[in-house]
Design a protein around this motif. Sequence first.
Motif, PDB file in Angstrom:
ATOM      1  N   SER A  17       0.832  -1.210   0.000  1.00 19.35           N
ATOM      2  CA  SER A  17       0.000   0.000   0.000  1.00 19.35           C
ATOM      3  C   SER A  17       0.860   1.251   0.000  1.00 19.35           C
ATOM      4  O   SER A  17       2.005   1.236   0.462  1.00 19.35           O
ATOM      5  CB  SER A  17      -0.898   0.006   1.247  1.00 19.35           C
ATOM      6  N   ARG A  19       0.071   5.762   0.350  1.00 19.08           N
ATOM      7  CA  ARG A  19      -0.903   6.846   0.455  1.00 19.08           C
ATOM      8  C   ARG A  19      -0.291   8.116  -0.098  1.00 19.08           C
ATOM      9  O   ARG A  19       0.747   8.582   0.372  1.00 19.08           O
ATOM     10  CB  ARG A  19      -1.345   7.082   1.907  1.00 19.08           C
ATOM     11  N   TYR A  80      -6.269  12.931   0.076  1.00 20.94           N
ATOM     12  CA  TYR A  80      -5.455  11.728   0.093  1.00 20.94           C
ATOM     13  C   TYR A  80      -5.953  10.708  -0.931  1.00 20.94           C
ATOM     14  O   TYR A  80      -7.141  10.652  -1.239  1.00 20.94           O
ATOM     15  CB  TYR A  80      -5.501  11.076   1.485  1.00 20.94           C
ATOM     16  N   GLN A  82      -5.538   6.798  -0.920  1.00 21.01           N
ATOM     17  CA  GLN A  82      -5.058   5.583  -0.281  1.00 21.01           C
ATOM     18  C   GLN A  82      -5.101   4.459  -1.302  1.00 21.01           C
ATOM     19  O   GLN A  82      -6.156   4.178  -1.880  1.00 21.01           O
ATOM     20  CB  GLN A  82      -5.934   5.217   0.920  1.00 21.01           C
TER      21      GLN A  82
END
Length: 126
Positions: A17, A19, A80, A82
């Motif tokens: 992941s 962000r 943001y 994500q």
Amino acid sequence: EVQLVESGGGLAQPGESLRLSCAASRVAFSDYVIGWFRQAPGKERERVACISNGEQTTYYADSVKGRFSISGDNAKNTVYLQMINLKPEDTAVYYCAAQLQTYSEWACVDWYFTSWGQGTQVTVSS
């Protein structure tokens, strides 16, 4: 024109992941539509996700639905992106874009936006 600064890009392995953040100063992000676009080498720029900060409505490209999530923090003037379960095909330069929302209708297309950031590189590779 709004000054936008992206951050959070980098190298990730497939399945990981990241962000991304898009920050602006001297404007009220709550009055803006913010979009994330990306451009991979040799390909055209494509839309990823957009959010109307005032309405809190969002749009996602089919290729990222269920994996990417766009959200805004109006107090911090930051939006943001994500990104989870990253794939090699997510590799691209990611750009943040902003447009003052003067009408209820808006579009998550690049021609709608007049302010763009410099971009942040996201590389997904094992």
